[in-house]
Write a protein that holds these residues in place. Structure first.
Motif, short mmCIF file in Angstrom:
data_model
loop_
_atom_site.label_atom_id
_atom_site.label_comp_id
_atom_site.label_asym_id
_atom_site.label_seq_id
_atom_site.Cartn_x
_atom_site.Cartn_y
_atom_site.Cartn_z
N LEU A 60 2.73 83.20 -91.92
CA LEU A 60 2.55 84.43 -91.94
C LEU A 60 1.19 84.86 -91.53
N CYS A 61 0.82 85.84 -90.64
CA CYS A 61 -0.36 86.17 -89.96
C CYS A 61 -0.52 87.53 -90.50
N ILE A 62 -1.92 87.91 -90.90
CA ILE A 62 -1.95 89.34 -91.26
C ILE A 62 -3.33 89.65 -90.85
N LEU A 63 -3.43 90.64 -89.82
CA LEU A 63 -4.62 91.06 -88.97
C LEU A 63 -5.06 92.48 -89.66
N LEU A 64 -6.04 92.29 -90.30
CA LEU A 64 -6.65 93.60 -90.81
C LEU A 64 -8.41 93.09 -91.20
N ASP A 65 -8.85 94.35 -91.42
CA ASP A 65 -10.29 94.26 -91.92
C ASP A 65 -10.26 94.29 -93.51
N LEU A 66 -10.76 93.03 -94.22
CA LEU A 66 -10.61 92.92 -95.69
C LEU A 66 -11.42 94.14 -96.41
N THR A 67 -12.42 94.69 -95.78
CA THR A 67 -13.28 95.42 -96.14
C THR A 67 -12.70 97.19 -96.49
N HIS A 68 -11.69 97.13 -95.65
CA HIS A 68 -10.70 98.60 -95.72
C HIS A 68 -10.11 98.62 -96.95
N PRO A 69 -10.10 99.98 -97.50
CA PRO A 69 -9.41 100.13 -98.93
C PRO A 69 -7.89 99.65 -98.62
N GLY A 70 -7.38 98.86 -99.53
CA GLY A 70 -5.91 98.68 -99.51
C GLY A 70 -5.54 97.34 -98.71
N SER A 71 -6.70 96.87 -98.28
CA SER A 71 -6.62 95.56 -97.46
C SER A 71 -6.55 94.08 -98.20
N CYS A 72 -7.03 94.08 -99.13
CA CYS A 72 -6.69 92.98 -100.17
C CYS A 72 -5.57 93.05 -100.80
N GLU A 73 -5.04 94.19 -101.16
CA GLU A 73 -3.84 94.21 -102.00
C GLU A 73 -2.59 94.13 -100.86
N THR A 74 -2.75 94.42 -99.66
CA THR A 74 -1.77 94.02 -98.57
C THR A 74 -1.63 92.77 -98.40
N VAL A 75 -2.66 91.90 -98.50
CA VAL A 75 -2.59 90.24 -98.26
C VAL A 75 -1.93 89.83 -99.40
N ILE A 76 -2.11 90.14 -100.85
CA ILE A 76 -1.59 89.54 -101.85
C ILE A 76 -0.21 89.93 -101.91
N ASN A 77 0.27 91.28 -101.59
CA ASN A 77 1.48 91.93 -101.63
C ASN A 77 2.40 91.13 -100.66
N LYS A 78 2.18 91.13 -99.49
CA LYS A 78 2.73 90.61 -98.36
C LYS A 78 2.97 88.87 -98.73
N THR A 79 2.08 88.33 -99.39
CA THR A 79 2.24 86.88 -99.60
C THR A 79 3.57 86.77 -100.62
N ILE A 80 3.47 87.62 -101.73
CA ILE A 80 4.31 87.54 -102.51
C ILE A 80 5.57 87.99 -102.17
N GLU A 81 5.84 89.01 -101.41
CA GLU A 81 6.96 89.56 -100.80
C GLU A 81 7.70 88.19 -99.98
N LEU A 82 6.92 87.38 -99.16
CA LEU A 82 7.62 86.48 -98.45
C LEU A 82 8.01 85.08 -99.26
N HIS A 83 6.75 84.77 -100.10
CA HIS A 83 6.82 83.63 -100.74
C HIS A 83 6.92 83.64 -102.29
N GLY A 84 6.75 84.68 -102.82
CA GLY A 84 7.12 84.80 -104.39
C GLY A 84 6.04 84.16 -105.22
N LYS A 85 4.86 83.72 -104.72
CA LYS A 85 4.04 82.85 -105.61
C LYS A 85 2.85 82.61 -104.81
N ILE A 86 1.79 82.18 -105.22
CA ILE A 86 0.48 81.86 -104.70
C ILE A 86 0.00 80.54 -105.41
#
Length: 255
Positions: A60-86
């Motif tokens: 899973l590739c996530i292209l974004l600027d982690l300093t932008h608001p909501g970006s860190c949440e996007t990384v975690i949420n997309k990971t959980i949506e696809l894989h269900g765990k970290i």
């Protein structure tokens, strides 16, 4: 015990950088389910992803600027949506810009603090509830030379020192939940940092040679060597390595 990440979900930020890319490729070799995060480097991230195919599946590739608001949440949420765990979080995203107490603005300070300190701190916060379930771990990337006082590295060294302190303190807080947190502290390593400081590609080798002449080995650290150490620490080989700041710098920090 062999290193085995089969069916483990690993997030790598800064995955389009040299250390991040080498880490990702090594985790793929150990059959991890990868989530690769990069900033404004679509082609570079795509190339890394193609080298990290496991069982015919791209990470899973996530292209974004982690300093932008909501970006860190996007990384975690997309990971959980696809894989269900970290299982593992590798905080490899970072930036080096020259900064000094004599600067006439606070903008560079805010920029470096945001990506080098706030982002890994926040990603750790967001990942902890999921790492509690998997008894997973976090590896932060700091710098072994951050305790040396080098003119122009003021803000960068502040952030890397802070990451080491954060690692120690957070590990104490999280160990009761079965979560390990460590940092890897590379010395002068062949990365994209000099390119990002506008050093021309044809001048890179000369730049590394000039920097490295001040260190015992007179050679920069290879990103692949740093990646091996990161994978070892993130594996189950040493369950009692926790809250540690582990250097890999050819004794440079001992000078």
């Amino acid at each position: 015990m062999d290193i085995d990440f089969k069916n483990k979900v690993v997030i790598v930020t800064g995955a389009s950088s040299r250390i991040g890319a080498e880490v990702a490729k090594l985790f793929a070799r150990y059959e991890a389910k990868l989530v690769l995060v990069g900033r404004n480097e679509e082609e570079r991230l795509k190339t890394v992803a193609e080298d990290c195919t496991v069982d015919g599946l791209l990470p899973l590739c996530i292209l974004l600027d982690l300093t932008h608001p909501g970006s860190c949440e996007t990384v975690i949420n997309k990971t959980i949506e696809l894989h269900g765990k970290i299982d593992v979080l590798i905080n490899g995203a970072g930036k080096l810009k020259m900064a000094s107490i004599f600067d006439q603005s606070i903008e560079t300070f805010d920029e470096i603090i945001a990506i080098n300190l706030r982002v890994p701190y926040y990603l750790c916060q967001l990942a902890v509830p999921y790492l509690k379930k998997t008894k997973g771990n976090i590896v932060n990337i700091a710098a072994s030379l951050s305790h040396r006082h080098i003119s122009g590295f003021l803000t960068y060294n502040i952030t890397k020192n802070a990451i080491q302190l954060f690692t120690e303190q957070a590990a104490v807080e999280a160990t009761g939940e079965g979560i390990r947190i460590n940092s890897i502290n590379p010395g002068c390593t062949k990365t994209n940092l000099l390119l990002n400081m506008n050093v021309e590609p044809q001048n890179l080798e000369a730049a590394y040679k000039n920097i490295s002449k001040h260190f015992p080995t007179r050679l920069p650290i290879e990103a692949s060597e740093v990646a091996k150490l990161i994978c070892i620490i993130a594996s189950d080989l040493f369950p009692d390595i926790n809250g540690s700041n582990i250097g890999i710098d050819g004794a440079s920090s001992a000078l």
